[in-house]
Design an enzyme around this catalytic site. Structure first.
Site, PDB file in Angstrom:
ATOM      1  N   GLU A 153       0.569  -1.135   0.159  1.00 44.86           N
ATOM      2  CA  GLU A 153       0.025   0.134  -0.371  1.00 44.86           C
ATOM      3  C   GLU A 153       1.122   1.196  -0.145  1.00 44.86           C
ATOM      4  O   GLU A 153       0.563   2.115  -0.861  1.00 44.86           O
ATOM      5  CB  GLU A 153      -0.767   0.431   1.379  1.00 44.86           C
ATOM      6  N   HIS A 178     -10.344  -5.889  10.624  1.00 45.00           N
ATOM      7  CA  HIS A 178     -10.799  -4.900   9.014  1.00 45.00           C
ATOM      8  C   HIS A 178     -11.652  -4.838   9.215  1.00 45.00           C
ATOM      9  O   HIS A 178     -13.071  -4.605   8.560  1.00 45.00           O
ATOM     10  CB  HIS A 178     -11.078  -6.380   8.406  1.00 45.00           C
TER      11      HIS A 178
END
Length: 326
Positions: A60, A129
């Site tokens: 990322e 998450h």
């Protein structure tokens, strides 16, 4: 008007902007050959090719940084995070580079970049998450933060964000991708920074964004059966915030409950609460109340997850408190 899903609305926004402006491209994990982890980018690789729909490694910080560099040289990247939880790996690129380079270059650089992807809890995705990150990014000057609730808003706001010359955080509701709604046939834009009244009412103002809008609307229906008329305001854009619409509603209802998925400590609802009390204090007949996620990492167990996320019951209880029914 057509009825399409939130997922299709996001895809249409990207496709239309890529057709309109060849500088726009999409980059992220699995956005190309896999058609996106949530199939949001389905078909875009076939339509626009590998130069404009770019599969990235699972890195990322790397592909967010490539996007920042691309924006600095005049392209208009859309950077997709598989989930906003993973954006924390790229927090330095977003906060220290994207948000600040216009300021630090004395306006010589602009950063027309959109970071987008799903956020918030879905179904038993557990602590790493399931985070609602809008408060983390709304804290940072230089970033715009958008969290749409409906397909129509998702499409119109994403198109506006892609055309914006500032870095934008675009947080899609992970559980909203399949939700359908009416979307205009013709091209349209939804202005960044303008709230919408999702339901009119006279007794209390409910402020909610993203999937919490649906919790607020369901609570409003329950409250109506109890003789309490709730107005539901969806800011749609977290930063900049449409203070005028919020205050106009509070001036009418004299009470306010904020519903947010994120944690209570330093949550964005605290900022909204402050603004209402700062500029609308004389209109309030009760302190502003907040319904937030519980102050714990998200549990995996379904029954515990349901206890953590704001519910209709909690919103109804909060409203009954501010209207002094309990």
């Amino acid at each position: 008007m057509r009825e399409i899903s939130y997922r299709e609305a996001v895809r249409e926004a990207m496709a239309e902007e890529m057709e309109r402006d060849e500088r726009v491209f999409l980059m992220g994990e699995e956005v190309g050959h896999y058609n996106g982890a949530y199939k949001v980018s389905e078909g875009l690789l076939d339509r626009f090719g590998e130069r404009r729909v770019v599969d990235s490694p699972i890195a990322e910080a790397g592909f967010a940084g490539v996007g920042v560099g691309a924006a600095m040289v005049g392209l208009r990247p859309i950077i997709e995070f598989m989930t906003w939880n993973f954006s924390l790996c790229a927090y330095d690129q977003i906060v220290n580079n994207a948000a600040k380079l216009r300021y630090m270059s004395g306006g010589q650089l602009s950063l027309p970049i959109v970071f987008r992807g799903p956020g918030g809890a879905a179904h038993q995705l557990a602590a790493q998450h399931s985070q609602a990150v809008e408060s983390l990014y709304a804290y940072v000057p230089g970033l715009k933060v958008i969290a749409p609730s409906t397909p129509a808003d998702a499409k119109g706001l994403l198109k506006s964000a892609i055309r914006d010359d500032n870095p934008t955080i675009f947080i899609e509701g992970e559980v909203l991708y399949g939700r359908k709604g009416q979307v205009e046939d013709n091209e349209y834009l939804v202005p960044v920074g303008r709230a919408e009244v999702k339901r009119t009412g006279s007794d209390v103002t409910l402020v909610a964004w993203s999937k919490m809008v649906y919790v607020a609307l369901e609570a409003a229906d329950e409250l109506a059966s109890q003789g309490i008329d709730a107005e539901v305001i969806d800011p749609r854009t977290i930063r900049p915030l449409d203070d005028a619409t919020l205050l106009r509603s509070v001036h009418k209802t004299n009470r306010c409950v904020i519903v947010e998925e994120g944690w209570p400590m330093a949550g964005f609802g605290a900022e909204i609460s402050y603004r209402i009390m700062q500029d609308g204090f004389d209109s309030l007949d009760a302190p502003v109340a907040r319904v937030t996620g519980e102050d714990v990492p998200m549990p995996y167990a379904k029954n515990l997850e349901e206890l953590v996320i704001p519910s209709v019951r909690k919103v109804v209880e909060a409203v009954r408190g501010v209207v002094y029914r309990d």
